[in-house]
Structures are given as structure tokens and as C-alpha cells.
Motif scaffolding. Structure first.
Motif, mmCIF file in Angstrom:
data_model
loop_
_atom_site.group_PDB
_atom_site.id
_atom_site.type_symbol
_atom_site.label_atom_id
_atom_site.label_comp_id
_atom_site.label_asym_id
_atom_site.label_seq_id
_atom_site.Cartn_x
_atom_site.Cartn_y
_atom_site.Cartn_z
ATOM 1 N N ALA B 219 0.725 -1.145 0.034
ATOM 2 C CA ALA B 219 0.041 -0.124 0.133
ATOM 3 C C ALA B 219 0.695 1.095 -0.125
ATOM 4 C CB ALA B 219 -0.922 0.094 1.245
ATOM 5 N N ILE B 220 2.037 1.138 0.812
ATOM 6 C CA ILE B 220 2.770 2.446 0.694
ATOM 7 C C ILE B 220 3.590 2.553 -0.595
ATOM 8 C CG2 ILE B 220 5.137 3.215 1.852
ATOM 9 C CD1 ILE B 220 4.280 1.534 4.415
ATOM 10 N N ASP B 221 3.808 1.390 -1.337
ATOM 11 C CA ASP B 221 4.438 1.366 -2.548
ATOM 12 C C ASP B 221 3.488 2.089 -3.578
ATOM 13 O OD1 ASP B 221 6.220 1.182 -4.525
ATOM 14 O OD2 ASP B 221 5.734 -1.095 -4.884
ATOM 15 N N ALA B 222 2.187 1.746 -3.460
ATOM 16 C CA ALA B 222 1.047 2.228 -4.214
ATOM 17 C C ALA B 222 0.718 3.529 -3.964
ATOM 18 C CB ALA B 222 0.056 1.209 -4.147
ATOM 19 N N SER B 223 0.970 4.070 -2.780
ATOM 20 C CA SER B 223 0.295 5.476 -2.336
ATOM 21 C C SER B 223 0.892 6.510 -3.203
ATOM 22 C CB SER B 223 0.756 5.820 -1.025
ATOM 23 O OG SER B 223 2.064 5.812 -0.840
ATOM 24 N N GLY B 224 1.939 6.524 -4.013
ATOM 25 C CA GLY B 224 2.485 7.619 -4.631
ATOM 26 C C GLY B 224 3.510 8.502 -3.765
ATOM 27 N N LEU B 225 3.584 8.098 -2.495
ATOM 28 C CA LEU B 225 4.741 8.699 -1.368
ATOM 29 C C LEU B 225 6.008 7.972 -1.615
ATOM 30 C CD1 LEU B 225 2.083 8.986 1.280
ATOM 31 C CD2 LEU B 225 2.687 10.856 -0.149
ATOM 32 N N LEU B 226 5.965 6.832 -2.274
ATOM 33 C CA LEU B 226 7.315 6.050 -1.972
ATOM 34 C C LEU B 226 8.255 6.446 -3.312
ATOM 35 C CD1 LEU B 226 8.883 4.026 -0.261
ATOM 36 C CD2 LEU B 226 8.085 2.294 -1.808
ATOM 37 N N LYS B 227 8.889 7.399 -2.966
ATOM 38 C CA LYS B 227 9.892 7.901 -4.056
ATOM 39 C C LYS B 227 10.958 8.740 -3.363
ATOM 40 C CE LYS B 227 6.904 11.987 -4.319
ATOM 41 N NZ LYS B 227 5.696 12.560 -4.877
ATOM 42 N N ASP B 228 11.958 9.012 -4.062
ATOM 43 C CA ASP B 228 13.096 9.727 -3.518
ATOM 44 C C ASP B 228 12.617 10.977 -2.513
ATOM 45 O OD1 ASP B 228 14.695 8.092 -4.934
ATOM 46 O OD2 ASP B 228 15.587 9.588 -6.353
ATOM 47 N N GLY B 229 13.254 10.865 -1.530
ATOM 48 C CA GLY B 229 12.964 11.886 -0.362
ATOM 49 C C GLY B 229 11.702 11.365 0.575
ATOM 50 N N PHE B 230 11.320 10.306 0.414
ATOM 51 C CA PHE B 230 10.442 9.524 1.312
ATOM 52 C C PHE B 230 10.795 9.388 2.941
ATOM 53 C CE2 PHE B 230 9.034 5.357 3.056
ATOM 54 C CZ PHE B 230 7.672 5.611 3.067
ATOM 55 N N SER B 231 10.035 9.786 3.498
ATOM 56 C CA SER B 231 10.204 9.815 5.069
ATOM 57 C C SER B 231 9.379 8.831 5.552
ATOM 58 C CB SER B 231 10.104 11.181 5.493
ATOM 59 O OG SER B 231 9.024 11.758 5.390
ATOM 60 N N PHE B 232 9.560 8.281 6.912
ATOM 61 C CA PHE B 232 8.844 7.164 7.481
ATOM 62 C C PHE B 232 9.046 7.054 8.832
ATOM 63 C CE2 PHE B 232 8.978 2.356 7.939
ATOM 64 C CZ PHE B 232 7.647 2.060 7.823
ATOM 65 N N GLN B 233 7.794 6.599 9.682
ATOM 66 C CA GLN B 233 7.989 6.271 11.107
ATOM 67 C C GLN B 233 7.292 5.034 11.068
ATOM 68 O OE1 GLN B 233 7.613 9.173 14.066
ATOM 69 N NE2 GLN B 233 6.787 7.596 15.388
ATOM 70 N N THR B 234 7.696 4.316 11.967
ATOM 71 C CA THR B 234 6.824 3.036 12.248
ATOM 72 C C THR B 234 7.233 2.680 13.690
ATOM 73 O OG1 THR B 234 6.426 0.484 11.561
ATOM 74 C CG2 THR B 234 8.804 1.241 11.541
ATOM 75 N N GLY B 235 6.012 1.954 14.314
ATOM 76 C CA GLY B 235 6.137 1.383 15.677
ATOM 77 C C GLY B 235 7.064 0.317 15.842
ATOM 78 N N ALA B 236 7.138 -0.448 17.117
ATOM 79 C CA ALA B 236 7.996 -1.311 17.370
ATOM 80 C C ALA B 236 7.304 -2.798 17.556
ATOM 81 C CB ALA B 236 8.977 -1.054 18.549
ATOM 82 N N GLY B 237 5.970 -2.679 17.155
ATOM 83 C CA GLY B 237 5.133 -3.954 17.156
ATOM 84 C C GLY B 237 5.715 -5.015 15.940
ATOM 85 N N GLY B 238 5.484 -6.179 16.150
ATOM 86 C CA GLY B 238 5.943 -7.260 15.208
ATOM 87 C C GLY B 238 5.532 -6.973 13.704
ATOM 88 N N ALA B 239 4.234 -6.578 13.639
ATOM 89 C CA ALA B 239 3.752 -6.356 12.275
ATOM 90 C C ALA B 239 4.346 -5.137 11.560
ATOM 91 C CB ALA B 239 2.349 -6.428 12.301
ATOM 92 N N SER B 240 4.333 -4.305 12.410
ATOM 93 C CA SER B 240 5.117 -2.648 12.033
ATOM 94 C C SER B 240 6.464 -3.087 11.282
ATOM 95 C CB SER B 240 4.981 -1.807 13.010
ATOM 96 O OG SER B 240 3.524 -1.460 13.388
ATOM 97 N N LEU B 241 7.112 -3.875 12.157
ATOM 98 C CA LEU B 241 8.536 -4.065 11.956
ATOM 99 C C LEU B 241 8.775 -4.776 10.743
ATOM 100 C CD1 LEU B 241 10.038 -4.769 15.500
ATOM 101 C CD2 LEU B 241 10.393 -2.685 13.874
ATOM 102 N N ALA B 242 7.824 -5.802 10.447
ATOM 103 C CA ALA B 242 7.643 -6.749 9.133
ATOM 104 C C ALA B 242 7.294 -5.805 7.876
ATOM 105 C CB ALA B 242 6.603 -7.840 9.336
ATOM 106 N N ALA B 243 6.527 -4.971 8.320
ATOM 107 C CA ALA B 243 6.112 -3.970 7.077
ATOM 108 C C ALA B 243 7.372 -3.130 6.769
ATOM 109 C CB ALA B 243 4.925 -3.052 7.533
ATOM 110 N N ALA B 244 8.209 -2.792 7.806
ATOM 111 C CA ALA B 244 9.447 -2.087 7.497
ATOM 112 C C ALA B 244 10.353 -2.693 6.925
ATOM 113 C CB ALA B 244 9.966 -1.716 8.856
ATOM 114 N N LYS B 245 10.506 -4.136 7.112
ATOM 115 C CA LYS B 245 11.372 -5.090 6.331
ATOM 116 C C LYS B 245 11.007 -5.127 4.941
ATOM 117 C CE LYS B 245 14.183 -8.669 5.939
ATOM 118 N NZ LYS B 245 13.868 -8.826 4.427
#
Lengths: 471, 471
Positions: B219-245
Motif C-alpha cells: 500500500a505504501i508502494d502504491a500510495s504515490g509517496l514512495l519516491k526519492d525523499g520518502f520519510s517514514f516512521q513505524t512502531g516497534a510492534g511485530g507487524a509494523s517491523l515486518a512492514a518496515a522489512k
């Protein structure tokens, strides 16, 4: 949210600047600063007038401020230092309102405690990002530390960052954070590199200066303070730098590991850091290119804010832990009061900067000065202007001997044991007068052109106008 | 000047702490924190009572606070997060005064603007010098960033630094400066390393969590936001970390160079920095040992204050430039309001932390959550407590589909084009209820036990007591 605005004028308009308000500048770009003049020009064009200008130091590069004073754009100046060219005009009465002089530490604390409110602060930033995170360490106008600018940025109602080197967000290694910045303007050039920092600061070659420096270093060695953990500040004058050089030789020879060097930082202090004389430098302002390079690359070389450096309102500051400071003087009187505001004719050509802050903090505050300058004695009965109270000054080192404040018999005793030429300050005055004659007191008018505030905000002295006799 | 005092009790006495005052703590030592308990114990022994405790987060390690509440030593708590053990007691009514919940950004801004004054701040400092310069990056209890502690130290009337690792003055690479510190105490131990940071934060192995993570990254890839200059925060929960991976894999494959990672920082964000996915990290709190090591050694990994991170009163903060944040939820309702304060039974077991700060700032705020937990649906008609307003939440990702806030038709359209399973949030609720049945609303009492303030200081919601039925 977009903080980028196209022109300084637009930033001024957005900031809500109105007649009668206070604006501020910092002086890390020194005599290369183009920002203050640029902003004042834009303000004048916008027709805003009656401004109070709080600028941490006024250099000759700021001469155009005189025209803005004549035009009523600027009606007040608060500063910690004023160079001779603007100083002359102020002494001759160009401003109706007296200038307010503070110390570098006092200025920061007065801003922080609300005694010296700023409406709009203009931050000359050698590198910034679009949200206002900024630093002095990078860019074509790099100046190193932005120490004096922190209080302005943090406490002004509006803060405008002006840069000539805009980088992608987020700036890595920023000094002042975006959380304090309202607007960002990118201009062609914020400073003349040759005026920002001298290529290298230079040790004196004058034999008198070298004798003074030698005595100064030996007196520090004899003081009991030169041991592991030693901390030190010195000015950028030729004799002060020579003293630092001699001191370094002693420290290296004896294997003394000091704690920190402080202040405006020069190549000589960087050299002492690298030689192991200090484990750290606290830097509120870089004086030369070597200092700029060092603060950028060496984590031991740390930027400090003016409040952390010398703020009397801070819980503590670095000057409170200082062992020795070497300072200059245009005059010193027999009560050890020091004048660094005016020349011997009474004209403004300086200011306290960190002089009285460091003198108050250091365990030994040492003045280095030749016995006479331009055929005028340095030691006088009473200084024309008290910049630093004698109670905080411990030692005067001249080429003809070392005078110790009577409050510090302990130091005098140590110097004598080390066979240093300890003399009474009255003797130095007499020696000088034998060479130069007793000078006539300069004539001053009866109008106060400057109030000199001590670091705690109290009135320390006043400077009067110099009458201009027209032919 | 000597700020070193021998015991915490002595520091408390010197600070002038009196009945009815407010003290503060920060939570960078997390569940390993020993300082808050140590200080409260000393206060109790001194006979001081009726204190208001402003603590950035309450963990289970802080359980002894309950006895101090029963004894009248502590009568008020202000916090941004409260773990389940203290939360249960609060929900059952142990405090007469309602707890005040803030966000991490709101807490800092309320302290700075004077809406939440602190009498005495206690700073748990993994390394400090004798004047109070301190850092979290070094020492046996190293925790990395001290981001949340800056506002406390800077604005409290008195600030006490408590360390277990005292180094020579001046500390190199300090975070909080001596200019804000009144007293320094050196104790044996300020924290349990195993509780301060987990060895490593772990990606989920749960297949449901991995499906959610995969959808989230796509979904992040499809959002139009994932391009050079992209900024990101995620929590430390297991699914959030997997999403980051998964997101990292996409960024590396596509050669996307983001700008910055933000927030509480984990090994996964450090990994993304090192892989070139970001050019910088802004770190308000380190979650694991890799993050602590990185912030100590990599200049691109920068400590930020809570105000710089997320302060709504700041001129701007890092959350304002954020593209995407991945957040958790205990409940989300069909208006996209999110509850992270209470569990489904209405008991307090969390808090906003930076949840609503980042949701407000980010261009896309994404909730990741399974359709149900412990046989209760995640999607409900109305959350028990609104922690983050639905207007600031854009997307809910579950293993059964992605629901998009009707305000963001643009995102829904992009997701559909990317063949992602876009569903209505009502559908997710129905799917969940088919599995779990429609749960009964938990019963709550009529006494307010907590006021939940939004980041701007306004009252967002209230939490009621849970009646305790005794057998």
C-alpha cells in the motif's frame, strides 16, 4: 507547511515587523557579514522605521547602519561589541537613545529571561534546510559555531533563517532546530569568506608582545592552576596567542593533560587540542579556518550556546569552571578595573564581548598589555569606562613586570617564588608615565551615548559623547 | 560552584520540593528504569506528600508508585502512556484525581508554553559530568536518545541529574547542557539493562501479521509517496517491523533514496539507514541495542527533542514533514477513530505516545491490525476511547483487506489500481463479527479516571472507572 519565502522583504512582511519593534542579528560572519545590511536595506525599502537593533557585535562591515540611523529606520542599538567606525559615529552622537552594551553571556541571559525581548531574529545560516534546521559548519560561508544565535532563535517571537546554501531536508548535524524557525530565505551570498574568518590568526612577532607572552605563560605555570584538568581561554590578539603557544610548550613538556579550551576558538587552541593539552574545546565562535574545519570534523570540538558558554542566568556555564583566561585591555586602572569599550580618547571602539563574563568565572583572570600604546600609558588612575570590574581581575602582565591584584596575595607569593618580576600596579603606571608623560584626560560631552550593563544586567558605567569641534 | 550532592534525598531537599508540587520523569530507560522509583522512595521517606507526577510514560517497572498513591505521596499523574499494571489500578479508581493523558509532542509543548509547569525534574542520565552535562549514549545504562527529557530539563524550576556513570568535565558529546542543571547525584545503578532495551526488537512470525505487513508495504508502494525523499516512521510492534522489512526490500529493489526515518528507532530503521533507504534518522527514543549503538557512532543518526520531533507548539517539527507512519490500534471504529489507551474491556493499558502526533503530521497515517484479537473484533462502531481522531487516520490494513478513510478517495483509487484488496471499513467489521460474534460493550462506572488531551491541549475524550465486583 512551507517556510521557504522568495525574498527577505517577503519574510519581513510575513514576520509582522512594525515600527518600533526590536530585531536581532548575530555576528559569526564577523566582518564578512552581509546579512544585517541586507535585512536593514529591505526594511528601509518597506518603509518600516524606529527599530531597535539587538546585534551581538557591530563590525565595520555594518557601516551602512549609520545611514539607516540618519534616516530614522534604526533608532536604537543593543550590542556586546562595537567596532571603531560605527563606534566613532555613536560617540559623536548619531543616536538619540544611548546604546545598550551587554556582555556575551548577559545578552543571552537577558534574552532568555525576557529582559531583552526580540520581535524578529534574523539568523545568518551558512547551511540550512527548507524547514529551518541550520548550521554554521558547512557551506561556502561556513563560520563554524553559531553559539550566539541560539538565544535569538529560541526566544524571538519570529525567527527568519537566511542562507546561501540550502540542502535537502533534514539537514544532518544541525545546530539550531526547525522547531524555532518561522521562515527560510535563500539568497545568493550571506558573507564574504575573507571577512568571515581570517586565513589564520597570527602570533605576534613584536618583541614586546613576545616578552609579555613569555611572562604570561610562566605566570600561569607558577599559579598552581596548571595541572591535569586545567581549563583555559584566550583571546585572538597577537600576544594572547603567543602566550597560548608558550603555554602549550610547557604543557607538552610537563605532560599536563588539561580538560577544555573555551571561547572564541583559533588555530592555536585547535593545535592544543590535537597535542593533547585539552580533551575538549567548547566553541561559541570560530576565529579562523582551522577552527571551522576542526568543529566540523572533530567531535571533541563542541559548539556551545552563549548561555552554556557564559550565561549568568544559566544554572551554570562553562566560564564557571574556567581556570585561566587571558584578556586584553585598552586601559587598566590602579584598582584593576579594565576598559575595553573606548580608546584613550574616549571613542567607542570595542566592548566587553566575553571579557567580564570570563573574568568573573575564571580562577585567574589575566590581562596582557604593553606598558604603553601610541604614546599613552595603559595603566591609569581611573579608566574612562569600566568594562570589567577590578574585583574580578587578578593579574596584569606587561613587558616590565607583573602586577597582582591585592586581593590575590596568594598569586603574588607564587609568582615571587617562581622568580617572576612582580611589581605594584602603581609602579607600572609610573614607569609608563616616565616614557609617555602624564596624558591629559580626554574631553567628553555631557550626553550619555552608551550604557554599559554588567553581566547581571546592572548598570556598570556610562559612556559620554565626544564633542565634535568644527573648523 | 559544586552541583554534586551525595544522595537523592539531599538533592530533593536542596531542590525545595514541598507538598503539592509537580515532579517529572522521562522514560528512556523504559521497563528498566530504576530512577522514578528511587526518587519516589526518597520523597516518601522525607515525608513529602500530595505530589503530582508528570512522567512521559509509566511502565510496569513503576508499580511501586501504587503504594505511594495509597500513602498519599502521589495524588496526581500526568503521562503519555501507562502500561497495564499501573493502568489496571488507575482504571479501578486508585487515584481520586483523574490522570491527564497527553501526546509525546503535546507534553513537550505544554511544558514549554507553561501550561504544564514542573517544579523539580529528575533526569535519569546514563552518563553525566559534575556540572550536569549529560547524555544517554554512553555508560552501563546507555539508552541512546534522551529526546523526551529536554523540555523537562529546560523548563523545570529545578533540575536534578541522576547518573550511574560520572565522567570528567566536560562531557564530550553531551545532550542536555549544564546550563539547565541544578544538582547532580551519582548512584550505583539507574537501570536494568535488560529492561532498558530489548536485545533486538523482533519481526512477527505470525502468518496473519506477515500478510498484514505485506499489504502495508504494498500500500505504501502504491500510495504515490514512495519516491526519492520518502520519510517514514513505524512502531516497534511485530507487524509494523515486518512492514518496515518488506518496505526496505521494495526501496532497495527500486533504488529509492528516502530522506529520513523518524521516531522511536529500532534495529530495522538502522538497517534501512545503512542500506541507503534513508539519509538520516531522527531519534527521540531508542528501542533496542542496535539503535543505541548507531546513535552513538553514526552522525546521520540524530537525537531530537520531543518538541523537534512532534511538538504542536513548535514552529515546525519532524512529524510535519513525514510521508508515512505505520501505527497500531487496540480498536478502530468505522469513523477511523483509534483507541490505543484502553483494552477492549475498558482498562487502561497504553496511551497515545506519538500516535496522534504522527497521524496528524503524516501524509498517510496507516493503522495495521489483525481483524480480531482475543476473540474480539478490532473494528467497532465506536471506540471506547478516542486516542487519535479519525480525521487524521487514512488507512486501516488488516489481513482481510485495506479500508481507506472516505476523506482519502485518492488513496483508495491508487490502491485499487495496484490490485490491492480495498474494502469498506464496515465490511471489515462485519467479517470480524462473523468470526467473533458481536461483543458486549464492557461495563464502566460513572467516575472519570483519566482525561485524554489531544496534542493541542484540548479535551479529546475521558476514560471511566471499571467497577470492581467483589466476591
Amino acid at each position: 507547511m512551507n517556510k521557504m519565502v522568495k525574498t527577505i522583504k517577503e519574510a519581513i512582511t510575513l514576520s509582522g515587523l512594525k515600527d518600533g519593534m526590536t530585531i536581532s542579528f548575530h555576528h559569526h560572519l564577523r566582518n564578512g557579514d552581509m546579512v544585517a545590511v541586507m535585512v536593514l536595506e529591505a526594511i528601509a525599502q518597506l518603509g518600516i522605521s524606529d527599530l531597535n537593533v539587538n546585534i551581538s557585535s557591530v563590525f565595520d562591515a555594518h557601516m551602512p547602519i549609520l545611514q539607516h540611523i540618519r534616516d530614522g529606520v534604526v533608532t536604537g542599538i543593543e550590542t556586546d561589541y562595537m567596532g571603531g567606525m560605527v563606534g566613532r559615529a555613536v560617540s559623536e552622537g548619531i543616536l538619540e537613545k544611548p546604546v545598550t552594551f551587554r556582555t556575551h553571556g548577559g545578552r543571552a541571559s537577558d534574552i532568555i529571561r525576557g529582559a531583552s525581548p526580540i520581535d524578529v531574529a534574523f539568523i545568518a545560516a551558512p547551511t540550512a534546510d527548507c524547514m529551518g534546521n541550520c548550521t554554521g559548519k558547512e557551506g561556502p560561508s561556513a563560520c563554524g559555531s553559531l553559539g550566539y544565535a541560539f538565544a535569538d532563535a529560541m526566544y524571538a517571537k519570529k525567527t527568519v533563517v537566511i542562507t546561501d546554501h540550502l540542502v535537502d531536508y533534514p539537514l544532518i548535524g544541525g545546530s539550531i532546530g526547525e522547531d524555532y524557525v518561522d521562515y527560510v530565505v535563500c539568497v545568493d551570498k550571506i558573507g564574504e569568506p575573507s571577512g568571515i574568518v581570517s586565513g589564520t590568526t597570527k602570533i605576534t612577532k613584536d618583541p614586546v608582545g613576545l616578552v609579555i607572552a613569555d611572562y604570561a605563560a610562566k605566570a600561569i605555570d607558577a599559579s598552581g592552576l596548571l595541572k591535569d584538568g586545567f581549563s583555559f581561554q584566550t583571546g585572538a590578539g597577537g600576544a594572547s596567542l603567543a602566550a597560548a603557544k608558550y603555554l602549550k610548550d610547557i604543557m607538552v613538556r610537563k605532560g599536563i593533560q588539561g580538560s577544555y579550551g573555551l571561547g572564541g576558538i583559533t588555530a592555536y587552541m585547535v593545535d592544543m587540542l590535537q597535542a593533547g593539552c585539552f580533551k575538549a574545546l567548547y566553541d561559541v565562535q570560530c576565529f579562523d579556518l582551522d577552527a571551522v574545519k576542526s568543529i566540523k570534523t572533530d567531535p571533541r570540538h563542541m559548539e556551545v550556546t552563549a548561555s552554556h558558554y557564559a550565561g549568568p542566568g544559566a544554572k551554570s556555564s562553562a566560564v564557571d569552571s574556567l581556570d585561566v583566561v587571558i584578556l586584553g585591555a585598552t586601559e587598566i586602572d590602579t584598582q584593576f578595573n579594565v576598559n575595553v569599550h573606548t580608546d584613550s580618547n574616549g571613542y567607542i571602539m570595542g566592548g566587553s564581548g566575553g571579557h567580564s563574563d570570563t573574568a568573573a568565572g575564571a580562577k585567574m583572570a589575566m590581562i596582557v598589555a604593553p606598558l604603553s600604546r601610541a604614546r599613552l600609558p595603559i595603566v591609569v588612575d581611573q579608566v574612562l569606562c569600566t568594562s570589567t570590574p577590578g574585583a574580578t581581575v587578578d593579574v596584569l602582565v606587561t613587558q616590565c613586570g607583573i602586577a597582582v591584584n591585592p586581593l590575590r596575595q596568594d598569586l603574588a607569593e607564587r609568582f615571587r617564588q617562581a622568580k617572576l618580576p612582580v611589581v605594584e600596579i602603581h609602579q607600572l603606571k609610573e614607569m609608563a608615565e616616565k616614557l609617555t608623560g602624564v596624558p591629559k584626560k580626554p574631553v567628553h560631552g555631557d550626553r550619555v551615548v552608551a550604557n554599559v550593563l554588567y553581566r547581571d544586567g546592572s548598570l556598570l558605567d556610562q559612556i559620554y559623547n565626544i564633542p565634535v569641534f568644527q573648523a
